[in-house]
Design a protein around this motif. Structure first.
Motif, PDB file in Angstrom:
ATOM      1  N   LEU A  39       0.820  -1.218   0.000  1.00  0.00           N
ATOM      2  CA  LEU A  39       0.000   0.000   0.000  1.00  0.00           C
ATOM      3  C   LEU A  39       0.852   1.265   0.000  1.00  0.00           C
ATOM      4  N   GLU A  40       2.184   1.114   0.018  1.00  0.00           N
ATOM      5  CA  GLU A  40       3.040   2.307   0.089  1.00  0.00           C
ATOM      6  C   GLU A  40       2.935   3.116  -1.188  1.00  0.00           C
ATOM      7  N   GLU A  41       3.034   2.405  -2.341  1.00  0.00           N
ATOM      8  CA  GLU A  41       3.023   3.103  -3.629  1.00  0.00           C
ATOM      9  C   GLU A  41       1.585   3.234  -4.128  1.00  0.00           C
ATOM     10  N   PRO A  42       1.263   4.346  -4.794  1.00  0.00           N
ATOM     11  CA  PRO A  42      -0.123   4.512  -5.262  1.00  0.00           C
ATOM     12  C   PRO A  42      -0.390   3.791  -6.580  1.00  0.00           C
ATOM     13  N   ASP A  43       0.187   2.613  -6.793  1.00  0.00           N
ATOM     14  CA  ASP A  43      -0.032   1.846  -8.020  1.00  0.00           C
ATOM     15  C   ASP A  43      -1.357   1.073  -7.857  1.00  0.00           C
ATOM     16  N   PHE A  44      -2.328   1.394  -8.758  1.00  0.00           N
ATOM     17  CA  PHE A  44      -3.668   0.815  -8.593  1.00  0.00           C
ATOM     18  C   PHE A  44      -3.636  -0.703  -8.518  1.00  0.00           C
ATOM     19  N   THR A  45      -2.850  -1.288  -9.439  1.00  0.00           N
ATOM     20  CA  THR A  45      -2.843  -2.758  -9.505  1.00  0.00           C
ATOM     21  C   THR A  45      -2.482  -3.331  -8.142  1.00  0.00           C
ATOM     22  N   VAL A  46      -1.426  -2.799  -7.567  1.00  0.00           N
ATOM     23  CA  VAL A  46      -0.962  -3.315  -6.267  1.00  0.00           C
ATOM     24  C   VAL A  46      -2.020  -3.037  -5.201  1.00  0.00           C
ATOM     25  N   LEU A  47      -2.559  -1.791  -5.226  1.00  0.00           N
ATOM     26  CA  LEU A  47      -3.539  -1.411  -4.198  1.00  0.00           C
ATOM     27  C   LEU A  47      -4.719  -2.372  -4.184  1.00  0.00           C
ATOM     28  N   PHE A  48      -5.263  -2.636  -5.403  1.00  0.00           N
ATOM     29  CA  PHE A  48      -6.499  -3.413  -5.418  1.00  0.00           C
ATOM     30  C   PHE A  48      -6.228  -4.903  -5.203  1.00  0.00           C
ATOM     31  N   ARG A  49      -5.018  -5.326  -5.608  1.00  0.00           N
ATOM     32  CA  ARG A  49      -4.690  -6.723  -5.300  1.00  0.00           C
ATOM     33  C   ARG A  49      -4.629  -6.866  -3.775  1.00  0.00           C
ATOM     34  N   THR A  50      -4.041  -5.855  -3.131  1.00  0.00           N
ATOM     35  CA  THR A  50      -3.947  -5.891  -1.668  1.00  0.00           C
ATOM     36  C   THR A  50      -5.343  -5.827  -1.045  1.00  0.00           C
ATOM     37  N   CYS A  51      -6.192  -4.941  -1.619  1.00  0.00           N
ATOM     38  CA  CYS A  51      -7.575  -4.845  -1.103  1.00  0.00           C
ATOM     39  C   CYS A  51      -8.290  -6.183  -1.231  1.00  0.00           C
ATOM     40  N   ASN A  52      -8.061  -6.858  -2.365  1.00  0.00           N
ATOM     41  CA  ASN A  52      -8.677  -8.160  -2.600  1.00  0.00           C
ATOM     42  C   ASN A  52      -8.245  -9.149  -1.510  1.00  0.00           C
ATOM     43  N   ASN A  53      -6.916  -9.115  -1.218  1.00  0.00           N
ATOM     44  CA  ASN A  53      -6.398 -10.027  -0.181  1.00  0.00           C
ATOM     45  C   ASN A  53      -6.983  -9.688   1.192  1.00  0.00           C
ATOM     46  N   ILE A  54      -7.118  -8.386   1.442  1.00  0.00           N
ATOM     47  CA  ILE A  54      -7.701  -7.968   2.734  1.00  0.00           C
ATOM     48  C   ILE A  54      -9.140  -8.478   2.810  1.00  0.00           C
ATOM     49  N   ALA A  55      -9.856  -8.346   1.672  1.00  0.00           N
ATOM     50  CA  ALA A  55     -11.255  -8.806   1.637  1.00  0.00           C
ATOM     51  C   ALA A  55     -11.339 -10.304   1.913  1.00  0.00           C
ATOM     52  N   MET A  56     -10.348 -11.060   1.356  1.00  0.00           N
ATOM     53  CA  MET A  56     -10.356 -12.517   1.587  1.00  0.00           C
ATOM     54  C   MET A  56     -10.195 -12.818   3.076  1.00  0.00           C
ATOM     55  N   VAL A  57      -9.294 -12.083   3.724  1.00  0.00           N
ATOM     56  CA  VAL A  57      -9.084 -12.301   5.169  1.00  0.00           C
ATOM     57  C   VAL A  57     -10.371 -11.959   5.919  1.00  0.00           C
ATOM     58  N   ILE A  58     -10.961 -10.809   5.561  1.00  0.00           N
ATOM     59  CA  ILE A  58     -12.197 -10.390   6.247  1.00  0.00           C
ATOM     60  C   ILE A  58     -13.282 -11.457   6.028  1.00  0.00           C
ATOM     61  N   GLY A  59     -13.411 -11.910   4.748  1.00  0.00           N
ATOM     62  CA  GLY A  59     -14.426 -12.920   4.419  1.00  0.00           C
ATOM     63  C   GLY A  59     -14.268 -14.181   5.243  1.00  0.00           C
ATOM     64  N   LYS A  60     -13.001 -14.556   5.484  1.00  0.00           N
ATOM     65  CA  LYS A  60     -12.764 -15.801   6.235  1.00  0.00           C
ATOM     66  C   LYS A  60     -13.003 -15.595   7.737  1.00  0.00           C
ATOM     67  N   ARG A  61     -12.815 -14.366   8.214  1.00  0.00           N
ATOM     68  CA  ARG A  61     -12.812 -14.160   9.662  1.00  0.00           C
ATOM     69  C   ARG A  61     -14.081 -13.497  10.235  1.00  0.00           C
ATOM     70  N   VAL A  62     -14.893 -12.914   9.347  1.00  0.00           N
ATOM     71  CA  VAL A  62     -16.100 -12.246   9.869  1.00  0.00           C
ATOM     72  C   VAL A  62     -17.143 -13.316  10.170  1.00  0.00           C
ATOM     73  N   PRO A  63     -17.731 -13.302  11.342  1.00  0.00           N
ATOM     74  CA  PRO A  63     -18.728 -14.339  11.674  1.00  0.00           C
ATOM     75  C   PRO A  63     -19.963 -14.195  10.780  1.00  0.00           C
ATOM     76  N   PRO A  64     -20.693 -15.324  10.539  1.00  0.00           N
ATOM     77  CA  PRO A  64     -21.816 -15.328   9.581  1.00  0.00           C
ATOM     78  C   PRO A  64     -22.854 -14.247   9.902  1.00  0.00           C
ATOM     79  N   ASP A  65     -23.143 -14.064  11.187  1.00  0.00           N
ATOM     80  CA  ASP A  65     -24.209 -13.118  11.527  1.00  0.00           C
ATOM     81  C   ASP A  65     -23.819 -11.671  11.207  1.00  0.00           C
ATOM     82  N   GLN A  66     -22.503 -11.437  10.987  1.00  0.00           N
ATOM     83  CA  GLN A  66     -22.049 -10.068  10.693  1.00  0.00           C
ATOM     84  C   GLN A  66     -21.925  -9.812   9.187  1.00  0.00           C
ATOM     85  N   LEU A  67     -21.975 -10.894   8.380  1.00  0.00           N
ATOM     86  CA  LEU A  67     -21.645 -10.768   6.954  1.00  0.00           C
ATOM     87  C   LEU A  67     -22.593  -9.807   6.252  1.00  0.00           C
ATOM     88  N   MET A  68     -23.872  -9.935   6.554  1.00  0.00           N
ATOM     89  CA  MET A  68     -24.849  -9.115   5.844  1.00  0.00           C
ATOM     90  C   MET A  68     -24.666  -7.639   6.170  1.00  0.00           C
TER      91      MET A  68
END
Length: 1650
Positions: free
Chosen positions: A1020-1049
């Motif tokens: 996230l240091e450099e403002p390169d979109f490709t890197v930023l959104f790949r990182t965002c995607n990875n963050i989303a994957m972590v959130i998706g795996k760790r957020v409890p079902p009742d919180q997903l909606m």
């Protein structure tokens, strides 16, 4: 015969003197001198004859010959016989006087010859020159000059002639009408007089010891009369100076009575000249000689002249000497010598003249007078001895002078006085005080000098004074008792502060000397020196100045060292403590620098040292005296705020150690009455003094403050403290501020067990009455004081039980202060200080109410987060320190805000507390102002981290607001500000861990998925979109795996809201995260593929949004996995060049390897399905060459291949199809060199290149390809490059790129070189791939396209350079293929085939022997190739044969050896450097095989030797390198060890060659080993006299010169000298001067063989 040849050589050289080049003239002169060294008489006679015969030769050329004659005479004077000397003398005399006009260069040269001969044959010279010096006839100018110069160069020989010369000359003086004749008579008289003086001074060595001064006196006097009475009055300045220069030395020789008689006229006459001449040196020098002569005869007339002498000489010294004009400096020296002479004879009158001048109003007069005073103090000590008191008293006025130049001169006088004992006299102390005052001048030079700044800065006066003081105290022993202990008087007065460092160093040095003399205990005798400062005063002063240790040239160390030396005088009990402590303090100063030293820590060390000192003394009376002295010195430090502040701390420390309560109260009262309240440093100092004192005297301190509060100082009417009666309102506010600060310091410093009970009763009571103020100082002091009181309560032992009843009131007051600050800027630290105070207040009991808490949070957030952003860097530079101060203040304020919010959160560590805090922060986090968002997210990250660190879950409870909070921060991971992105990840990280804690995991539990977020921050240091959104995607994957079902909606709903985020980056991030969360569902599309493709394309054109492009690529991939061929055809139908959207769609097909492989195969078929180009004539009638135009389908397929393979995911597919892809693209490349685009595409390509050069194109990975060139060749190169990278051969692509191979491949002329670079890289980095590639390439050796045959042959040729073909069992096949191409119709193919066969030597050397005969035959055929107009094939054959030679059978080579050697010899001098180089290298390699035909081949070496040696000067470095190699190889075969060693040592490749020196040594060895070769070597060199290369034309005559230098005499008859001299003569007319220089040098050397 010999004579005529030497003469002929000399004549040749003398003929060449007409050369206009100065270097050639110089060399001709050197050559003549060289000839003269071996045959001096012969050469001198030749020169004589030449000059006589060439009467019309112009004088500049005669000068060269005359100069050579002078040098030959000088160097061989002892060898000359009389007859030659006579010839030379006669010639020089004639040359000198031939022209009646003065022609200086020519006649000077002739005169110099006479002077040189005169060293030994003075009588002969005089005999000849005197014939030109006849009575009654005015002599030639240079006759007189020659006499003068002879008299200097041969004193003993010349003086005996002088009487008769003077006798003849005197009558002529009257005949001289022209100025130059008069000048030369003066010149002669000056030098005659000087040589007579030298003769008389060395009578013991003289040939006639009976000579006396009076021998010449009368003649000199007669001459003097003419010079003085007539010529000195002349209007021509140069002549007057010549007269003056002569009269000085003449005055020593005048009869005493005549000199005495003349002085009354002579001295005024000389003095009058000062007015007529600006250049006074010669006048002063002469005057000094006249004065010395007058004093020597004890003249009485000087007395009368003295006033005018002093009056004239004095201004000469007052005019400053300019160092840039050396004569002005010399003039000063001579005038000062005059004053020395006068002062020794007339001390009283000289002083009477000088001393009143010290009072002059003119600065230069005063400076000049002081310079003279210094001179006579130093140079007439005995005469000045009794004048010392008089001189000292006259210095009173100069000591008060404010002019820097005068001060500097006074310092120099003082230095002289010190050495001669003046300063021991009464009045000497005033001198020393002046010196110390100058040491105390400020040492910072003024910023801007005036334009005529010849005035010195005070800085230079200060530095010279410092040096003088140090030298006097260390090197002038008689000064010790003058300076010690007197200098101590200057330590305490504040006006000498700047001089402290030099003073302390000098005192230190003096004290050490005294101790060595055994005066330790009685170091300072107060009984003898009443004015000395007391031990208390010295200690206070030295300790206080040490608090700023680097000021004033590092005064801290000097002051502490001096203090240590004085320990016994301060108090006898201190020796042990100080000898241990002081060195450590000094060491601390020296280990640090001004920047690295912590001032706080340093002051603490000094105060501890003071405490230990007080404890060691343990004498209350001494301590009371000490503290009284400290208070007395306070006022001295007005204007030195830092030192004064420290002194206050010292007073507090000393009062703390004082046992007398009364004294403590009395001094505290005095401090309150006398403090300068309007100075901040003073207020701080006084308060810290009270604080330190309260540690031991709390009761007394509080009592004194209470009295002060009750006093009338704060009322308008006059009261107890009448001293304050005139104070203004503003000052009263400052007094209140100080009082409040004192209470704060007392609260925080005093013992906690005593102070807590007094806080509300005694301290706050007196503070509360001042809250209603607008005064900034008072406000800040109130806040600080409340903060210190809160800290005192917080740190107190009883904090838990202490209920602070006035807490809410104080918090509300702080909030008011924050609200009162202007919202548009931060100018004061009020916000920061108030928030720090609240941080300490909120943790105290009782709790704040909810409304108070909300008010506090909102006020602080608005007061800090809403501030405008800091200035941009540029403005910050312009505003300098102010801006950086603001930046620091802002940083501190933000930290204070974080600490306050943490303090508040600590009171409610629950999800609800967290929700409450973010209810306040939420609007700021979503603000559309970048600076507000950035600050809010930074604060949030700090709060969440704090929450997590303090969280202690005892029961598992739901973290009900996790989804909402994550949705608040996760889109911010791609905020436009990098700092927000980083902080947002930290927020998500903390939130997920807080969730884990609430799920029951321990706080130190580490979750692998969540930990992965930390690693993502880097992306996230450099403002390169490709890197930023790949990182965002990875963050989303972590959130998706760790957020409890009742919180997903709730998370998704909140995320969708995020799409409307004002920051576009964050809305895009929301799409990425939503996609990631929804990815598993997928979708199938049913519409017709071509329609869908065009819709996708149009959508991409309409909306340029990243997340839409990503979605579209996904769709294309899904379609292709079902409908491969339709998708490919549809995309190939897109117009060329592909736009960025089409490119993106192509690249999406690379996602999955199996699909990508099938599409690549389909595209390869398209490339090969049509011919690569069609030929068309643009102007059929003109017979122009056919133009090649690319066919569209292969071109489009090549572009498509590029796009697919440029996607990293295509790697596995490319790997599977590596050989066919490589071969197809290599052959495609070979067929596109020089191929044009179809007409319909050319205009599009022009538009593309103009728009991309105008700044379009290549940004991100998605837009870049649209700006790639469509040119067929560039396109093929790029595609091959990307294929290699994707196929795992990055090393190949990189190696080709760094060697410039890609550019070469695209060039029609160098295409084959580029292919060789590629083949080499493949052999090194992709060996296992080669068998299939070679197999696929062999058929193309018979291709109808020349270009494909060239490409394949070049590729194979370079592969043979590597052993990899042998390892892969490809050698025989490839060698046969190469041999088969020797009859190819294309010259380039034949050349490359030979190169390949030669490359076997380096690739598979062990195989060369087996195929030797075949390879050798190929090479010899190549050398004899008939269809080879540019010798390309021959050149390659030679190069390749050189490589093969080492590995061939000797018997194979020896049969061909002579044939090859003779065949290549003509190439040595070819115009083509490559041919020269290759033939010479091959020749060097052939020498290895010469053992069998030794005699025959030795002949070949001798044939080539001169050529090889001369080509060491070849203009091309590669040819020089080849020659070095060949000569090193030839060396061992030449039968001369010396030559062999030389070649091996001096001709190493890495060694630079001094060619001349090297050739000199080579010729020495050649003539020792092969003397019979001389003529042959010379004739070969003559051939190169006509060379086109200048350096070789110059080297050939030099070669001959060195040969001649080393040949034995019995071999000389080999040489046809006439032919050689004629050739050299011809070359002497070469247009290039450097060649003529070498010819002249060689002509000089030919003397050896004549």
């Amino acid at each position: 015969m010999t004579e005529s040849r030497i003469k002929r050589l000399a004549t040749t050289l003398m003929d060449a003197t007409t050369d206009k080049d100065p270097l050639v003239q110089e060399q001709i002169y050197n050559a003549l001198c060289h000839l003269g060294e071996s045959e001096p008489e012969e050469i001198l006679n030749s020169c004589d004859e030449y000059l006589r015969q060439h009467d019309k030769l112009a004088y500049p050329h005669r000068v060269i010959i005359l100069k050579a004659m002078e040098t030959v005479v000088k160097n061989n004077i002892a060898l000359l016989d009389k007859s030659t000397a006579k010839v030379v003398i006669f010639l020089a005399s004639n040359e000198m006087t031939k022209s009646k006009e003065v022609i200086r260069d020519w006649q000077q040269a002739a005169s110099d010859v006479l002077v040189a001969v005169g060293q030994r044959f003075i009588n002969k010279v005089m005999e000849e020159v005197l014939t030109k010096f006849q009575p009654g006839i005015l002599p030639h100018y240079f006759v007189m000059q020659t006499f003068a110069n002879l008299s200097v160069s041969n004193v003993f020989g010349m003086v005996p002639f002088l009487n008769s010369i003077l006798g003849t000359m005197l009558p002529m003086l009257g005949m001289a009408k022209q100025d130059h004749m008069k000048s030369v008579f003066c010149y002669a008289l000056q030098h005659f007089s000087e040589s007579i003086q030298e003769y008389l001074a060395n009578l013991d060595k003289a040939p006639d010891p009976t000579v006396r001064k009076d021998t010449f006196s009368n003649e000199i006097f007669s001459a003097y009369e003419v010079l003085f009475n007539s010529w000195l009055q002349h209007r021509e300045a140069k002549l007057r100076l010549a007269v003056v220069e002569a009269m000085g030395p003449m005055s020593y020789l005048l009869p005493s009575e005549k000199l005495e008689e003349q002085l009354p006229k002579l001295i005024p006459g000389i003095l009058a000249l000062y007015k007529k001449h600006t250049e006074a040196f010669y006048i002063s020098k002469s005057l000094c000689q006249i004065l010395e002569a007058s004093v020597n005869i004890g003249s009485r007339s000087l007395d009368v002249q003295l006033d005018s002498l002093l009056g004239t000489l004095h201004p000469q010294i007052c005019a400053p000497a300019d160092p840039a004009v050396p004569l002005t400096v010399k003039n000063h020296t001579e005038v000062l010598r005059c004053f020395t002479v006068l002062a020794c004879s007339f001390p009283d009158r000289v002083l009477a003249f000088l001393l009143p001048k010290l009072e002059s109003s003119n600065e230069r007069t005063r400076v000049g007078t002081l310079l003279i005073m210094r001179q006579i103090i130093n140079s007439a000590p005995s005469q000045m001895e009794i004048k010392k008191p008089f001189i000292l008293s006259s210095m009173k006025l100069p000591l008060q002078d404010s002019n820097n130049k005068v001060k500097r001169a006074v310092v120099q006088v003082i230095s002289a006085m010190a050495h001669h004992g003046y300063l021991e006299q009464p009045g000497g102390e005033a001198m020393m005080e002046f010196l110390v005052r100058q040491c105390a001048l400020p040492s910072d030079a003024p910023k801007k000098q005036p334009p005529d700044a010849d005035d010195l800065t005070s800085d230079s006066v200060q530095s010279i004074s410092v040096n003088t003081l140090f030298l006097l105290s260390t090197t002038v022993d008689r000064m010790n008792n003058v300076l010690w202990p007197y200098l101590l008087e200057f330590v305490t007065p504040v006006q000498f502060t700047n001089a402290l460092t030099p003073l302390c160093k000098s005192l230190m040095s003096l004290a050490v000397k005294k101790q060595e003399e055994g005066e330790n205990a009685s170091l300072i005798r107060y009984d003898l020196n009443a004015n000395l400062p007391s031990p208390y005063a010295l200690t206070t002063r030295l300790l206080v100045v040490s608090s700023q240790p680097y000021v004033g040239d590092c005064r801290g160390a000097a002051a502490l060292r001096l203090l240590n030396v004085l320990h016994y005088s301060v108090h006898p009990a201190l020796e042990q403590l100080w000898s241990k402590r002081v060195p450590l303090l000094v060491e601390h100063i020296e280990e640090n620098t001004e920047k690295s030293l912590s001032q706080k820590e340093w002051e603490e060390k000094l105060l501890l040292f003071l405490q230990e000192t007080l404890a060691a003394v343990a004498d209350n009376t001494w301590i009371c005296h000490f503290v009284t002295e400290m208070c007395r010195q306070l006022n001295s430090y007005n204007g030195f705020p830092l030192e004064k502040n420290f002194l206050y701390k010292c007073i507090g420390t000393t009062l703390g150690a004082c046992a007398s309560k009364d004294l403590v109260q009395k001094q505290l009262q005095e401090l309150l009455e006398t403090a300068r309240y309007h100075e901040e440093a003073e207020r701080e100092g006084l308060a810290s003094c009270f604080g330190i004192c309260a540690i031991n005297h709390l009761e007394e301190t509080l009592a004194k403050l209470e009295d002060f509060v009750r006093s009338d100082v704060f009322k308008k009417s006059v009261g107890l403290f009448s001293i304050f009666k005139d104070r203004s309102d503003n000052e009263v506010e400052k007094i209140k501020s100080t009082l409040i600060l004192c209470y704060g310091y007392v609260a925080v410093s005093a013992p906690k067990e005593l102070v807590l009970s007094r806080i509300e009763a005694d301290i706050l009571k007196n503070i509360f009455q001042y809250f209603n103020t607008k005064d900034l100082t008072l406000k800040l002091c109130l806040i600080r004081s409340i903060c210190m009181i809160s800290q005192a309560i917080y740190n107190g032992a009883k904090c838990g039980d202490f209920v602070f009843s006035r807490k809410a009131e104080l918090v509300a007051q702080m909030v008011e202060f924050i609200k009162a600050e202007p919202p548009e800027a931060m100018r004061t630290p009020v916000r920061q200080r108030a928030m720090i105070t609240c941080t300490y207040l909120v943790v105290l009991e009782p709790h704040l109410s909810d409304p108070d808490r909300t008010e506090l949070i909102d006020t602080c957030l608005a007061g800090v987060l809403a501030l405008p952003p800091p200035e941009p860097a540029k403005e910050r530079e312009e505003n300098g320190g102010d801006a950086s101060h603001k930046e620091v203040l802002y940083g501190d304020t933000l930290s204070a805000l974080k600490d306050l919010l943490k303090s508040l959160l600590q009171r409610n560590l629950t999800p609800h507390g967290l929700q409450d805090m973010f209810a306040h922060l939420g609007p700021w986090i979503k603000s559309n102002k970048e600076h507000e968002r950035q600050r809010a997210v930074e604060v949030s990250a700090a709060l969440l981290e704090f929450y997590l660190s303090k969280l202690n879950v005892s029961t598992v409870i739901p973290f009900y607001n996790l989804g909402v909070l994550i949705a608040l921060f996760s889109p911010r991971c791609s905020d436009s500000l990098a700092s927000v992105r980083q902080d947002a990840v930290d927020c998500v990280y903390c939130l997920l861990y807080i969730q884990l804690c609430y799920e029951g995991f321990a706080r130190d539990h580490r979750d692998e998925m969540v930990e992965g977020l930390k690693a993502l921050k880097k992306g996230l240091e450099e403002p390169d979109f490709t890197v930023l959104f790949r990182t965002c995607n990875n963050i989303a994957m972590v959130i998706g795996k760790r957020v409890p079902p009742d919180q997903l909606m709730s998370l998704l709903l909140a995320m969708f809201e995020g799409l409307a985020d004002p920051d576009k980056n964050c809305s895009r991030a929301a799409t990425v995260m939503i996609n990631s969360l929804l990815k598993e569902r997928g979708a199938v599309l049913q519409e017709k593929v071509p329609d869908i493709m065009s819709i996708i394309h149009s959508k991409l054109e309409e909306v340029d949004e990243e997340h839409i492009r990503k979605a579209a690529q996904q769709t294309v991939y899904i379609l292709a996995s079902q409908h491969k061929s339709v998708v490919v055809s549809s995309l190939l139908g897109s117009p060329l060049p592909f736009d960025s959207h089409t490119c993106a769609m192509w690249r999406s097909l690379a996602t999955e390897p199996t699909l990508a492989s099938r599409i690549l195969e389909q595209l390869l078929e398209k490339v090969n399905s049509d011919v690569p180009y069609k030929e068309s004539k643009s102007f059929p009638l003109l017979g122009s060459a056919a133009e090649r135009v690319a066919t569209p389908l292969p071109l489009a397929a090549t572009c498509a291949l590029y796009e697919i393979m440029s996607a990293p995911e295509s790697g596995p597919a490319v790997l599977g199809l590596y050989p066919p892809l490589f071969v197809t693209l290599l052959l495609r490349l070979s067929c596109t060199v020089g191929v044009q685009l179809p007409k319909n595409l050319q205009s599009r390509e022009r538009r593309r290149s103009s728009s991309s050069s105008g700044g379009g194109g290549g940004g991100s990975g998605n837009h870049g390809p649209a700006s790639r060139s469509l040119q067929p060749c560039s396109c093929a190169v790029e595609t091959l490059k990307v294929m290699l990278v994707r196929g795992g051969s990055e090393e190949v692509a990189r190696a080709v790129g760094s060697a410039g191979g890609w550019e070469l491949m695209a060039s029609a002329e160098r295409h084959h070189d580029g292919i060789a670079v590629l083949a080499g890289a493949m052999a090194r980095h992709a060996g296992p791939r080669l068998p299939l590639i070679v197999k696929n390439l062999i058929p193309t050796l018979n291709s109808v396209f020349d270009s494909q045959r060239i490409t394949t042959t070049a590729f194979f040729a370079e592969l043979l350079n590597s052993n990899v073909v042998n390892d892969l069992i490809l050698l025989e096949t490839m060698m046969d293929n190469m041999t088969g191409r020797q009859k190819d119709a294309c010259t380039l193919v034949r050349m490359l085939a030979l190169r390949g066969l030669g490359n076997i030597a380096s690739g598979s050397p062990e195989k060369v022997r087996k195929h030797g005969a075949k390879l050798l035959a190929s090479m010899v055929n190549g050398m004899d190739d008939k269809d080879d107009p540019h010798n390309l094939v021959a050149l390659e054959a030679m190069s390749s044969l050189s490589k093969l030679l080492d590995h061939l059978e000797e018997r194979d080579i020896q049969s061909m050896l002579l044939h090859i050697a003779i065949r290549i010899r003509p190439f040595f001098d070819s115009e083509q450097p490559d041919l020269r180089r290759s033939s010479i290298v091959l020749f060097g390699n052939l020498t290895k095989f010469s053992q069998g035909n030794c005699e025959v081949f030795f002949e070949q070496i001798l044939n080539g030797l001169v050529t090889l040696l001369l080509h060491l000067q070849d203009p091309k470095p590669e040819v020089v390198k080849a020659c070095k190699f060949a000569l090193r190889m030839c060396g061992p075969n030449m039968g001369c060890d010396g030559l062999c060693d030389m070649f091996l040592n001096h001709l190493r490749e890495d060694r630079s060659l001094h060619y001349g020196e090297f050739m000199n040594n080579v010729c020495k060895h050649l003539m020792q080993s092969y003397p019979e070769m001389l003529n042959r070597l010379i004739l070969t060199n003559l051939f190169y006299f006509k060379s086109n290369w200048v350096d070789i034309r110059a080297a050939a005559p030099m070669f001959i010169g060195f040969l001649v230098l080393h040949v034995d005499e019995d071999q000389c008859q080999q040489v046809d000298l006439d032919q050689l001299i004629s050739a050299l003569n011809l070359l002497l007319k070469d247009p290039v001067p450097s060649v003529r220089v070498k010819v002249a040098e060689t002509l000089g050397r030919l003397v050896r063989i004549l």
